[in-house]
Write an enzyme that holds these catalytic residues in place. Sequence first.
Site, PDB file in Angstrom:
ATOM      1  N   LYS A 106       0.809  -1.236   0.000  1.00 28.63           N
ATOM      2  CA  LYS A 106       0.000   0.000   0.000  1.00 28.63           C
ATOM      3  C   LYS A 106       0.839   1.282   0.000  1.00 28.63           C
ATOM      4  CE  LYS A 106      -4.369  -1.442   2.106  1.00 28.63           C
ATOM      5  NZ  LYS A 106      -5.313  -1.212   3.203  1.00 28.63           N
TER       6      LYS A 106
ATOM      7  N   ASP B 173     -10.131   3.368   1.605  1.00 24.96           N
ATOM      8  CA  ASP B 173     -10.336   2.935   3.001  1.00 24.96           C
ATOM      9  C   ASP B 173     -10.956   4.077   3.806  1.00 24.96           C
ATOM     10  OD1 ASP B 173      -9.401   0.342   2.872  1.00 24.96           O
ATOM     11  OD2 ASP B 173      -7.331   0.888   3.323  1.00 24.96           O
TER      12      ASP B 173
HETATM   13  P1  NAP Z   1      -0.606  -1.811  10.173  1.00 25.36           P
HETATM   14  O1  NAP Z   1      -0.260  -0.729   9.221  1.00 25.36           O
HETATM   15  O2  NAP Z   1       0.284  -2.986  10.345  1.00 25.36           O
HETATM   16  O3  NAP Z   1      -0.811  -1.108  11.623  1.00 25.36           O
HETATM   17  C1  NAP Z   1      -1.141  -1.835  12.764  1.00 25.36           C
HETATM   18  C2  NAP Z   1      -1.148  -0.911  13.970  1.00 25.36           C
HETATM   19  O4  NAP Z   1      -1.541  -1.692  15.114  1.00 25.36           O
HETATM   20  C3  NAP Z   1       0.219  -0.311  14.301  1.00 25.36           C
HETATM   21  O5  NAP Z   1       0.043   0.965  14.853  1.00 25.36           O
HETATM   22  C4  NAP Z   1       0.739  -1.281  15.350  1.00 25.36           C
HETATM   23  O6  NAP Z   1       1.682  -0.709  16.217  1.00 25.36           O
HETATM   24  C5  NAP Z   1      -0.543  -1.558  16.116  1.00 25.36           C
HETATM   25  N1  NAP Z   1      -0.456  -2.782  16.903  1.00 25.36           N
HETATM   26  C6  NAP Z   1      -0.181  -4.037  16.457  1.00 25.36           C
HETATM   27  N2  NAP Z   1      -0.216  -4.903  17.482  1.00 25.36           N
HETATM   28  C7  NAP Z   1      -0.492  -4.174  18.601  1.00 25.36           C
HETATM   29  C8  NAP Z   1      -0.625  -4.497  19.983  1.00 25.36           C
HETATM   30  N3  NAP Z   1      -0.474  -5.759  20.435  1.00 25.36           N
HETATM   31  N4  NAP Z   1      -0.914  -3.497  20.854  1.00 25.36           N
HETATM   32  C9  NAP Z   1      -1.063  -2.228  20.411  1.00 25.36           C
HETATM   33  N5  NAP Z   1      -0.941  -1.854  19.130  1.00 25.36           N
HETATM   34  C10 NAP Z   1      -0.653  -2.821  18.233  1.00 25.36           C
HETATM   35  O7  NAP Z   1      -2.029  -2.431   9.844  1.00 25.36           O
HETATM   36  P2  NAP Z   1      -3.298  -1.669   9.223  1.00 25.36           P
HETATM   37  O8  NAP Z   1      -3.320  -1.868   7.766  1.00 25.36           O
HETATM   38  O9  NAP Z   1      -3.326  -0.290   9.770  1.00 25.36           O
HETATM   39  O10 NAP Z   1      -4.500  -2.545   9.813  1.00 25.36           O
HETATM   40  C11 NAP Z   1      -4.869  -2.487  11.183  1.00 25.36           C
HETATM   41  C12 NAP Z   1      -6.099  -3.362  11.422  1.00 25.36           C
HETATM   42  O11 NAP Z   1      -7.207  -2.836  10.697  1.00 25.36           O
HETATM   43  C13 NAP Z   1      -5.928  -4.816  10.936  1.00 25.36           C
HETATM   44  O12 NAP Z   1      -6.566  -5.659  11.830  1.00 25.36           O
HETATM   45  C14 NAP Z   1      -6.639  -4.822   9.604  1.00 25.36           C
HETATM   46  O13 NAP Z   1      -7.131  -6.093   9.260  1.00 25.36           O
HETATM   47  C15 NAP Z   1      -7.777  -3.847   9.882  1.00 25.36           C
HETATM   48  N6  NAP Z   1      -8.281  -3.218   8.653  1.00 25.36           N
HETATM   49  C16 NAP Z   1      -9.599  -3.376   8.357  1.00 25.36           C
HETATM   50  C17 NAP Z   1     -10.124  -2.780   7.226  1.00 25.36           C
HETATM   51  C18 NAP Z   1     -11.585  -2.945   6.911  1.00 25.36           C
HETATM   52  O14 NAP Z   1     -11.979  -2.656   5.772  1.00 25.36           O
HETATM   53  N7  NAP Z   1     -12.405  -3.369   7.846  1.00 25.36           N
HETATM   54  C19 NAP Z   1      -9.299  -2.021   6.366  1.00 25.36           C
HETATM   55  C20 NAP Z   1      -7.950  -1.867   6.710  1.00 25.36           C
HETATM   56  C21 NAP Z   1      -7.444  -2.486   7.862  1.00 25.36           C
HETATM   57  P3  NAP Z   1       3.250  -0.655  15.808  1.00 25.36           P
HETATM   58  O15 NAP Z   1       3.343   0.341  14.679  1.00 25.36           O
HETATM   59  O16 NAP Z   1       3.898  -0.222  17.052  1.00 25.36           O
HETATM   60  O17 NAP Z   1       3.618  -2.033  15.367  1.00 25.36           O
END
Ligand code: NAP
Length: 293
Positions: free
Chosen positions: A72, A108
């Site tokens: 992305k 998104d």
């Molecule tokens: P990402 O870029 O990998 O970001 C994940 C975030 O979560 C980061 O800030 C990470 O912190 C934090 N994190 C991970 N594990 C954690 C923990 N144990 N405690 C606290 N913070 C934690 O992923 P993303 O693309 O933003 O996606 C995030 C979530 O949203 C995923 O579950 C994804 O499936 C969901 N999502 C859903 C949709 C939808 O259409 N419903 C769309 C997009 C994403 P660090 O940076 O410190 O690692």
Amino acid sequence: MNGITGTTKITGIIGYPLTYTLSPLMHNRAFNIRNLDYVYVPFVVEPKNLKNAVEGLRALNIKGVNVTMPHKEAVLSLLDGLSEQSKLIGAVNTINNEDGHLIGYNTDSTGFLNSLVEEGFDPADKTAVILGTGGAAKAVAVALAQAGAREIAVIGRSAEKAQAVKTSIAVANRYILVKTLTFQENLADIFKKGELIVNATPVGMKESGDLLLVPLKYINAAHFIYDLIYTPEETALIKAAREKGARAVNGLGMLVHQAAEAFKIWTGVSAPIDEMRQALIHGLKSGEQPGNV
Ligand code: NAP
């Protein structure tokens, strides 16, 4: 639609490992419903092949693709143009081939906002708390900023990453009061004040068990909780919120609405949202494992 012909327009998704995705179900159903000569296919693209894959979109005259993990952000520099939204967020989840020019979009953000509004929550003049500082958190933050939220608190594990989300918010809407915090800080007042709480971390998926990023004692009936996770259908956070009398929804609506926006960009036609949602629910129930989109 009677199947693939010489004029069929090709769309799809690029990601890696892309083992599981429900997007083909949603989009192919939508193309059928609208009687459009389009097809949607998954393309597994390893990071080392991203540049060639993007060149391939041009060479093969692919109409458009969704972009998912881990491409992305990396894809931004390979495109011919970017929407304002994708520039603000720093990530692209949809590419459209506009007469040979590949333009990047981020649906998104709009997808989240459309879903929130569909749930009856208008973020204008509201106080929001965002958990997480990744790509999804930024998309949510920009959506809330553009919709005129009054105050946004961004909570992350890293203060630097939270600061980057704050910068995106400030560019989208400089009138919003933004606080950045880490999970180690005392968050009692932040949660108390927040009318909308959005979980934009993977905490809540099966692997994290019952871990709650919002302590139970801080959740109350006045909260509206939006968990971006859609599997499991009811995360520990959603369950806790409902037990406290709060409204809580999962990320299925965002998933459907981001797809609907991409569909509109590729076809110029409004998406059959209800049918796409049904296709998604059916896919989830029949045991298809979801990916990121
Ligand atoms: P990402 O870029 O990998 O970001 C994940 C975030 O979560 C980061 O800030 C990470 O912190 C934090 N994190 C991970 N594990 C954690 C923990 N144990 N405690 C606290 N913070 C934690 O992923 P993303 O693309 O933003 O996606 C995030 C979530 O949203 C995923 O579950 C994804 O499936 C969901 N999502 C859903 C949709 C939808 O259409 N419903 C769309 C997009 C994403 P660090 O940076 O410190 O690692």
